[in-house]
Design an enzyme around this catalytic site. Structure first.
Site, short mmCIF file in Angstrom:
data_model
loop_
_atom_site.label_atom_id
_atom_site.label_comp_id
_atom_site.label_asym_id
_atom_site.label_seq_id
_atom_site.Cartn_x
_atom_site.Cartn_y
_atom_site.Cartn_z
N GLY A 1 -10.95 -9.18 -2.28
CA GLY A 1 -11.19 -7.77 -2.55
C GLY A 1 -12.46 -7.22 -1.92
O GLY A 1 -12.93 -6.14 -2.28
N GLU B 1 -8.45 -19.62 -1.98
CA GLU B 1 -8.95 -18.25 -2.02
C GLU B 1 -10.45 -18.28 -2.30
O GLU B 1 -10.87 -18.34 -3.47
CB GLU B 1 -8.26 -17.46 -3.14
CG GLU B 1 -6.77 -17.33 -2.97
CD GLU B 1 -6.22 -16.09 -3.68
OE1 GLU B 1 -5.59 -15.27 -2.99
OE2 GLU B 1 -6.44 -15.92 -4.88
N ASN C 1 0.21 -10.71 -4.37
CA ASN C 1 -0.22 -10.74 -5.76
C ASN C 1 -0.62 -9.32 -6.15
O ASN C 1 -1.64 -8.83 -5.69
CB ASN C 1 -1.42 -11.71 -5.90
CG ASN C 1 -1.99 -11.71 -7.31
OD1 ASN C 1 -1.42 -11.12 -8.23
ND2 ASN C 1 -3.13 -12.38 -7.47
N TRP C 2 0.21 -8.70 -6.96
CA TRP C 2 -0.04 -7.29 -7.30
C TRP C 2 -1.10 -7.11 -8.37
O TRP C 2 -1.51 -5.99 -8.68
CB TRP C 2 1.27 -6.61 -7.74
CG TRP C 2 2.31 -6.51 -6.64
CD1 TRP C 2 2.19 -6.95 -5.35
CD2 TRP C 2 3.61 -5.94 -6.75
NE1 TRP C 2 3.36 -6.68 -4.66
CE2 TRP C 2 4.24 -6.06 -5.49
CE3 TRP C 2 4.32 -5.33 -7.79
CZ2 TRP C 2 5.54 -5.60 -5.24
CZ3 TRP C 2 5.62 -4.88 -7.56
CH2 TRP C 2 6.21 -5.00 -6.30
N LYS C 3 -1.52 -8.21 -8.99
CA LYS C 3 -2.55 -8.16 -10.04
C LYS C 3 -2.14 -7.12 -11.11
O LYS C 3 -0.95 -6.98 -11.38
CB LYS C 3 -3.92 -7.89 -9.43
CG LYS C 3 -4.23 -8.88 -8.30
CD LYS C 3 -5.65 -8.88 -7.83
CE LYS C 3 -5.82 -9.91 -6.72
NZ LYS C 3 -7.21 -10.02 -6.25
N GLU D 1 -9.62 -14.93 -10.67
CA GLU D 1 -9.89 -13.91 -11.70
C GLU D 1 -9.59 -14.46 -13.09
O GLU D 1 -10.28 -14.13 -14.05
CB GLU D 1 -9.07 -12.65 -11.39
CG GLU D 1 -9.66 -11.90 -10.20
CD GLU D 1 -8.67 -11.16 -9.33
OE1 GLU D 1 -7.54 -10.88 -9.79
OE2 GLU D 1 -9.02 -10.87 -8.17
N GLY E 1 -3.64 -9.70 -1.77
CA GLY E 1 -3.86 -8.82 -2.91
C GLY E 1 -3.66 -7.37 -2.50
O GLY E 1 -2.54 -6.88 -2.39
N GLY E 2 -4.75 -6.67 -2.23
CA GLY E 2 -4.72 -5.24 -1.95
C GLY E 2 -3.68 -4.79 -0.94
O GLY E 2 -2.96 -3.81 -1.17
N HIS F 1 -5.68 -18.50 -10.74
CA HIS F 1 -6.32 -17.52 -9.85
C HIS F 1 -7.79 -17.39 -10.26
O HIS F 1 -8.13 -17.48 -11.45
CB HIS F 1 -5.61 -16.16 -9.96
CG HIS F 1 -6.06 -15.20 -8.92
ND1 HIS F 1 -7.23 -14.48 -9.04
CD2 HIS F 1 -5.53 -14.87 -7.72
CE1 HIS F 1 -7.38 -13.74 -7.96
NE2 HIS F 1 -6.37 -13.96 -7.14
N SER G 1 -8.77 -10.93 1.33
CA SER G 1 -8.84 -9.86 2.32
C SER G 1 -7.93 -10.08 3.53
O SER G 1 -8.30 -9.75 4.67
CB SER G 1 -10.30 -9.64 2.76
OG SER G 1 -11.09 -9.23 1.65
P1 13P Z 1 -7.29 -9.33 -1.64
O1 13P Z 1 -6.23 -9.54 -0.60
O2 13P Z 1 -7.26 -7.96 -2.26
O3 13P Z 1 -8.64 -9.75 -1.17
O4 13P Z 1 -6.92 -10.31 -2.88
C1 13P Z 1 -6.66 -11.64 -2.63
C2 13P Z 1 -6.15 -12.28 -3.86
O5 13P Z 1 -6.87 -12.45 -4.84
C3 13P Z 1 -4.73 -12.66 -3.89
O6 13P Z 1 -4.45 -13.47 -4.99
#
Ligand code: 13P
Length: 257
Positions: free
Chosen positions: A179, A173, A15-17, A103, A240-241, A101, A219
């Protein structure tokens, strides 16, 4: 008679956000392709921002990388300024859509009712939804994880038929792990995944539950993916990251089977 446990194909999703322009997305896929071209042990998908979906899908052609949208609206068209419909992202080359998600739930007020409408609309457009669930730290600390995740599951998947569920994935999640560099331990994640699968058996059927892919997100890194993927009910990762660099995402895709 006990039915044999169906083998669920692992899924590694990035997920590149709100990261990567069109140009950067195409470059990231170009770098990723040779690193995962022989990786046939799992499904691989990445979710660039809306603007880059079309170009990313073209860049990924001929590779095992599939493209996902990070969200969508449930209506097919109309006066909904700023929204993007399921048909639009499907036409851009998406096969999947991440929905609900944390967020979106916490920063944009998205409710499980909205997620449920989005999931139905995504399926209608031929997309596979990835429905995200997860508790906040305060909810975990007050012993409410199952209540919260269970409520999100029931409300976000309300109204799906068993056939629709067979084209759907769940991503667990925990919000406190996103994050933060503080992933859930494999034991913690396995516990919630088993709870979700049990709930799916109750709400849908045991067979539907056994076939349901449940991804873990929060993470995930090359260093912790093996331990997570070794657990019985962890079928994949939503990253994510660490999905923003070709080397680290490829290392996660190529986890130890
Ligand atoms: P991180 O891997 O950066 O913690 O993010 C997870 C995430 O929200 C994937 O949708």
């Amino acid at each position: 008679m006990e039915s044999p446990t169906p083998s669920r194909r692992p899924v590694i999703a990035g997920n590149w956000k709100m990261h990567r322009t069109v140009r950067e997305s195409v470059e990231l896929i170009r770098q990723l392709k040779p690193l995962v071209e022989a990786s046939r042990h799992c499904d691989i998908l990445v979710a660039p921002p809306f603007t880059a979906l079309w170009s990313a899908a073209r860049a990924a052609e001929g590779s095992p990388i599939a493209i996902a949208a990070q969200d969508l609206h449930w209506e097919s068209q109309g006066a909904f300024t700023g929204e993007v419909s399921p048909g639009m992202v499907a036409e851009a080359g998406c096969r999947y859509a991440i929905l609900g998600h944390s967020e979106r739930r916490s920063l944009f007020g998205e409710t499980s009712r909205a997620v449920s409408r989005k999931a139905e609309a995504a399926l209608e457009a031929g997309l596979n939804p990835i429905v995200c669930l997860g508790e906040q730290l305060s909810e975990r600390e007050s012993g409410r994880t199952e209540e919260v995740v269970g409520g999100q599951f029931r409300q976000s998947l309300a109204g799906l038929t068993e056939d629709a569920l067979s084209r759907t994935m769940i991503a667990y999640e925990p919000v406190w792990a996103i994050g933060t560099g503080r992933a859930a331990t494999p034991e913690m994640a396995q516990g919630v995944h088993a709870f979700i699968r049990g709930l799916a058996a109750e709400v849908f059927s045991r067979q539907a539950a056994e076939q349901l892919p449940i991804l873990y997100g929060g993470s995930v890194k090359p260093e912790n993916v093996d331990g997570l993927m070794a657990r019985a009910d962890i079928d994949g990762a939503l990253v994510g990251g660490a999905s923003l660099k070709a080397e680290s995402f490829a290392a996660i895709v190529n986890f130890q089977t």
